[in-house]
Write a protein that holds these residues in place. Structure first.
Motif, PDB file in Angstrom:
ATOM      1  N   HIS A  43      15.345  39.515  19.587  1.00 48.95           N
ATOM      2  CA  HIS A  43      16.393  38.682  18.988  1.00 48.95           C
ATOM      3  C   HIS A  43      17.764  38.986  19.597  1.00 48.95           C
ATOM      4  CE1 HIS A  43      16.278  42.407  16.683  1.00 48.95           C
ATOM      5  NE2 HIS A  43      17.514  42.153  16.256  1.00 48.95           N
ATOM      6  N   LYS A  44      17.983  40.234  19.997  1.00 51.98           N
ATOM      7  CA  LYS A  44      19.255  40.629  20.603  1.00 51.98           C
ATOM      8  C   LYS A  44      19.416  39.983  21.974  1.00 51.98           C
ATOM      9  CE  LYS A  44      18.960  45.004  18.141  1.00 51.98           C
ATOM     10  NZ  LYS A  44      18.853  46.465  18.259  1.00 51.98           N
ATOM     11  N   LEU A  45      18.357  39.989  22.764  1.00 51.40           N
ATOM     12  CA  LEU A  45      18.375  39.334  24.065  1.00 51.40           C
ATOM     13  C   LEU A  45      18.643  37.846  23.882  1.00 51.40           C
ATOM     14  CD1 LEU A  45      15.818  39.807  26.942  1.00 51.40           C
ATOM     15  CD2 LEU A  45      16.565  37.555  26.256  1.00 51.40           C
ATOM     16  N   ALA A  46      17.930  37.213  22.955  1.00 53.33           N
ATOM     17  CA  ALA A  46      18.078  35.776  22.728  1.00 53.33           C
ATOM     18  C   ALA A  46      19.495  35.426  22.265  1.00 53.33           C
ATOM     19  CB  ALA A  46      17.047  35.301  21.707  1.00 53.33           C
ATOM     20  N   TYR A  47      20.047  36.245  21.391  1.00 50.18           N
ATOM     21  CA  TYR A  47      21.389  35.977  20.856  1.00 50.18           C
ATOM     22  C   TYR A  47      22.455  36.093  21.940  1.00 50.18           C
ATOM     23  CZ  TYR A  47      25.167  35.850  17.456  1.00 50.18           C
ATOM     24  OH  TYR A  47      26.276  35.486  16.733  1.00 50.18           O
ATOM     25  N   LEU A  48      22.423  37.183  22.700  1.00 51.80           N
ATOM     26  CA  LEU A  48      23.430  37.386  23.740  1.00 51.80           C
ATOM     27  C   LEU A  48      23.281  36.350  24.858  1.00 51.80           C
ATOM     28  CD1 LEU A  48      23.447  41.288  23.781  1.00 51.80           C
ATOM     29  CD2 LEU A  48      25.216  39.772  22.847  1.00 51.80           C
ATOM     30  N   SER A 149      28.555  39.993  10.977  1.00 51.54           N
ATOM     31  CA  SER A 149      29.429  39.529  12.063  1.00 51.54           C
ATOM     32  C   SER A 149      29.632  40.568  13.160  1.00 51.54           C
ATOM     33  CB  SER A 149      30.784  39.113  11.502  1.00 51.54           C
ATOM     34  OG  SER A 149      31.395  40.206  10.846  1.00 51.54           O
ATOM     35  N   ASN A 150      29.475  41.851  12.837  1.00 53.59           N
ATOM     36  CA  ASN A 150      29.724  42.887  13.850  1.00 53.59           C
ATOM     37  C   ASN A 150      28.467  43.282  14.631  1.00 53.59           C
ATOM     38  OD1 ASN A 150      28.616  44.116  11.579  1.00 53.59           O
ATOM     39  ND2 ASN A 150      29.579  46.073  12.037  1.00 53.59           N
ATOM     40  N   GLN A 151      27.298  42.841  14.227  1.00 50.12           N
ATOM     41  CA  GLN A 151      26.075  43.231  14.926  1.00 50.12           C
ATOM     42  C   GLN A 151      26.034  42.783  16.387  1.00 50.12           C
ATOM     43  OE1 GLN A 151      23.008  42.127  12.000  1.00 50.12           O
ATOM     44  NE2 GLN A 151      22.305  44.238  12.251  1.00 50.12           N
ATOM     45  N   PRO A 152      26.431  41.541  16.716  1.00 52.95           N
ATOM     46  CA  PRO A 152      26.395  41.149  18.137  1.00 52.95           C
ATOM     47  C   PRO A 152      27.250  42.052  19.023  1.00 52.95           C
ATOM     48  CG  PRO A 152      26.546  39.220  16.764  1.00 52.95           C
ATOM     49  CD  PRO A 152      26.718  40.401  15.863  1.00 52.95           C
ATOM     50  N   ARG A 153      28.382  42.515  18.519  1.00 58.88           N
ATOM     51  CA  ARG A 153      29.223  43.429  19.304  1.00 58.88           C
ATOM     52  C   ARG A 153      28.483  44.741  19.555  1.00 58.88           C
ATOM     53  NH1 ARG A 153      32.920  47.615  18.749  1.00 58.88           N
ATOM     54  NH2 ARG A 153      34.610  47.535  20.258  1.00 58.88           N
ATOM     55  N   GLU A 154      27.827  45.257  18.527  1.00 57.03           N
ATOM     56  CA  GLU A 154      27.058  46.496  18.681  1.00 57.03           C
ATOM     57  C   GLU A 154      25.940  46.307  19.695  1.00 57.03           C
ATOM     58  OE1 GLU A 154      25.769  47.487  14.722  1.00 57.03           O
ATOM     59  OE2 GLU A 154      27.832  47.722  13.997  1.00 57.03           O
ATOM     60  N   TRP A 155      25.258  45.167  19.655  1.00 57.95           N
ATOM     61  CA  TRP A 155      24.182  44.882  20.596  1.00 57.95           C
ATOM     62  C   TRP A 155      24.720  44.827  22.022  1.00 57.95           C
ATOM     63  CZ3 TRP A 155      22.120  40.034  17.587  1.00 57.95           C
ATOM     64  CH2 TRP A 155      21.553  40.447  16.382  1.00 57.95           C
ATOM     65  N   LEU A 156      25.841  44.144  22.195  1.00 58.57           N
ATOM     66  CA  LEU A 156      26.452  44.009  23.512  1.00 58.57           C
ATOM     67  C   LEU A 156      26.822  45.376  24.079  1.00 58.57           C
ATOM     68  CD1 LEU A 156      29.071  41.358  24.512  1.00 58.57           C
ATOM     69  CD2 LEU A 156      29.398  43.718  25.136  1.00 58.57           C
ATOM     70  N   LEU A 157      27.516  46.175  23.291  1.00 57.63           N
ATOM     71  CA  LEU A 157      27.951  47.494  23.760  1.00 57.63           C
ATOM     72  C   LEU A 157      26.765  48.404  24.072  1.00 57.63           C
ATOM     73  CD1 LEU A 157      31.017  48.118  21.419  1.00 57.63           C
ATOM     74  CD2 LEU A 157      31.031  47.394  23.819  1.00 57.63           C
TER      75      LEU A 157
END
Length: 177
Positions: A43-48, A149-157
């Motif tokens: 899901h993290k790959l798909a979201y980013l 809302s902050n999860q995508p930032r954590e995934w990116l970093l």
């Protein structure tokens, strides 16, 4: 008798870029795939990937439902017709976009569509195992609500940690697109 505020110096963010160029975007996607191309974290790959290759906003992506996704068409697209925000005291709020132009059809490339289809299948299997119905695209770990809302930032970093890929903020992926 007026006390003027003391100026605070801005933090040094020279290590961060506002947008990725093509080679940086390719390196970013390689880092994301290396870290998240597995069933548990797909899901993290798909979201980013979605943010970087469609230019939609984080709040718009978090508000998506599977009925907004039209992945099986000759020209796949997403209906962007709502946005999500965390409202202090009220929790998560889903509203229509602020402007008329905010409601739009966003075309997606074939690779992004395939990644989203795979995520839909992975999520569907997890929901079936737990007996949970959901039309939400980006569910939390319990599959019972939406991501914060902050999860995508954590995934990116986390994806770029330990690589040569420069840091960018989540909204920078929109500008990259």
């Amino acid at each position: 008798s007026i006390r003027l505020p003391t100026p605070i110096s801005k933090p040094d963010r020279s290590y961060r870029v506002d947008v990725y160029d093509r080679p940086q975007l390719a390196a970013f996607m390689d880092a994301v795939k290396d870290k998240y191309d597995n069933v548990d974290q797909y899901h993290k790959l798909a979201y980013l990937r979605l943010l970087a290759f469609t230019g939609i906003r984080n709040g718009e992506a978090r508000a998506l439902t599977w009925s907004d996704m039209h992945l099986d068409r000759d020209e796949p697209f997403i209906d962007v017709n709502k946005t999500m925000s965390d409202n202090t005291g009220h929790g998560v709020v889903i509203n229509p976009p602020k402007t008329k132009a905010g409601s739009r059809k966003v075309m997606i490339d074939a690779e992004t569509a395939n990644i989203l289809k795979r995520w839909r299948a992975i999520q569907g299997q997890a929901l079936m195992r737990r007996g949970l119905p959901s039309n939400v695209v980006w569910t939390n770990q319990r599959l019972s609500g939406r991501i914060s809302s902050n999860q995508p930032r954590e995934w990116l970093l986390a994806a770029i940690r330990g690589t040569d890929v420069p840091q960018i903020n989540v909204h920078g992926l929109r500008h990259t697109y």
